[in-house]
Design a protein around this motif. Structure first.
Motif, PDB file in Angstrom:
ATOM      1  N   MET A   1      72.110  47.968  53.727  1.00  0.00           N
ATOM      2  CA  MET A   1      72.591  46.690  53.217  1.00  0.00           C
ATOM      3  C   MET A   1      71.982  45.529  54.007  1.00  0.00           C
ATOM      4  SD  MET A   1      76.423  45.018  52.981  1.00  0.00           S
ATOM      5  CE  MET A   1      76.211  43.988  54.451  1.00  0.00           C
TER       6      MET A   1
ATOM      7  N   THR B   1      72.452  38.906  52.405  1.00  0.00           N
ATOM      8  CA  THR B   1      72.806  38.864  50.977  1.00  0.00           C
ATOM      9  C   THR B   1      74.083  39.640  50.676  1.00  0.00           C
ATOM     10  OG1 THR B   1      71.536  40.864  50.433  1.00  0.00           O
ATOM     11  CG2 THR B   1      70.357  38.744  50.398  1.00  0.00           C
TER      12      THR B   1
ATOM     13  N   ASP C   1      74.288  42.745  50.012  1.00  0.00           N
ATOM     14  CA  ASP C   1      73.997  43.665  48.912  1.00  0.00           C
ATOM     15  C   ASP C   1      72.989  44.704  49.397  1.00  0.00           C
ATOM     16  OD1 ASP C   1      74.114  44.830  46.444  1.00  0.00           O
ATOM     17  OD2 ASP C   1      73.072  43.219  45.373  1.00  0.00           O
ATOM     18  N   TRP C   2      72.913  45.813  48.663  1.00  0.00           N
ATOM     19  CA  TRP C   2      71.924  46.834  48.980  1.00  0.00           C
ATOM     20  C   TRP C   2      70.522  46.244  48.870  1.00  0.00           C
ATOM     21  CZ3 TRP C   2      74.691  50.143  51.288  1.00  0.00           C
ATOM     22  CH2 TRP C   2      75.903  50.588  50.779  1.00  0.00           C
TER      23      TRP C   2
ATOM     24  N   GLU D   1      79.286  50.227  44.592  1.00  0.00           N
ATOM     25  CA  GLU D   1      79.282  48.765  44.502  1.00  0.00           C
ATOM     26  C   GLU D   1      79.909  48.190  45.760  1.00  0.00           C
ATOM     27  OE1 GLU D   1      81.338  47.263  41.101  1.00  0.00           O
ATOM     28  OE2 GLU D   1      80.397  48.681  39.709  1.00  0.00           O
TER      29      GLU D   1
ATOM     30  N   HIS E   1      81.971  45.301  47.671  1.00  0.00           N
ATOM     31  CA  HIS E   1      82.978  44.279  47.386  1.00  0.00           C
ATOM     32  C   HIS E   1      83.498  43.667  48.683  1.00  0.00           C
ATOM     33  CE1 HIS E   1      83.904  44.906  42.984  1.00  0.00           C
ATOM     34  NE2 HIS E   1      83.064  45.895  43.243  1.00  0.00           N
TER      35      HIS E   1
END
Length: 289
Positions: free
Chosen positions: A106, A110, A112-113, A133, A135
């Motif tokens: 990650m 960002t 995110d992945w 996902e 969160h």
């Protein structure tokens, strides 16, 4: 937080035993990636078997059932929180930013992945689809299906050390906690802007509440703390109970210049030497139990 599982997307059944955070089987894969700090700017982490990414690659390369499930699109990979969530909700595959930040996959900027990180570390085109996902820590992840908690919403996930940081109310910059368990971990709140340590500390996500900015932390990680007491009792059989260790220590005025470095899983902060091993130094004829 750094224990990983591989599961079947259709049934949730584990495809392999979980790999715990002290598991060193991906050590050679880490060495092959080169510079220990190669991904630090994106992840806040050194390359180490401690983190999940290289464990995923090891599973794909060494366990035929895992590779087959990955290539057919039926594999799930995650930390233990996502395993528990999948089974509580009967199919929700999610995790929070604190757990995701400990995978080497990650981007801490960002949240995110990172396709680049997944490609360079895992080397498997299907890997991105296996990941949960991401969160916020405080979010409604799903609803429990079945059992005594049927209908209850799962509304929060935190990694264990980050949960201790939050639970000790370390909400201000500079607030810190130190906890002792299997290992020992010091975390200090550094605010909402990730900064990199030049002294061997990790930069990790501390928590994220809903739409608020993520809060980051520096972490000093020691692999062996309470587990060392178990080793003295179970492996060396020096004591029958860990309570005896303190009593024995009180019988001598000092350590007699004997030092024990319990690098059973390498050395963590600040050295990050995965090749280090345990050593007892300074023994003489006068050293006793």
């Amino acid at each position: 937080i750094n224990a990983e599982y591989m599961g079947d997307r259709r049934s949730g059944k584990a495809l392999h035993n979980a790999l715990v955070w002290q598991d060193m089987r991906s050590e050679q894969l880490c060495s092959a990636l080169g510079d220990c700090n190669r991904f630090q700017a994106q992840t806040g982490l050194p390359v180490s078997p401690y983190f999940s990414g290289t464990k995923l690659r090891w599973l794909l390369e060494n366990v035929p059932e895992v590779r087959s499930a990955a290539q057919s699109g039926n594999a799930l990979f995650g930390t233990i929180d996502s395993f528990l969530l999948w089974h509580l909700t009967k199919g929700v595959h999610k995790t929070d930013v604190t757990n995701a930040s400990r995978t080497l996959l990650m981007d801490i900027h960002t949240l995110d992945w990172s396709t680049q990180l997944v490609d360079e570390i895992v080397h498997e085109p299907a890997a991105r689809a296996m990941l949960p996902e991401i969160h916020p820590s405080s979010d409604v992840y799903g609803t429990v299906r079945g059992g005594v908690l049927d209908g209850v919403r799962v509304a929060g996930i935190l990694g264990d050390q980050q949960a201790a940081l939050f639970g000790q109310a370390c909400f201000g910059v500079g607030d810190a906690k130190n906890t002792y368990g299997t290992g020992a971990f010091l975390l200090a709140n550094i605010g909402t802007t990730p900064r990199l340590s030049s002294n061997g500390l990790l930069t990790t996500v501390g928590y994220k509440l809903g739409t608020q900015p993520a809060v980051y932390a520096f972490e000093g990680s020691v692999a062996m703390a309470g587990a060392l007491m178990q080793w003295l009792r179970d492996n060396l059989e020096l004591v029958k109970s860990v309570n005896e260790i303190e009593e024995l220590a009180k019988t001598v005025p000092d350590n007699g210049d004997v030092y024990f470095v319990p690098a059973f899983s390498g050395l963590f902060a600040p050295h990050w030497r995965k090749d280090a091993r345990g050593v007892i130094a300074g023994l003489t004829r006068f050293s006793t139990r």
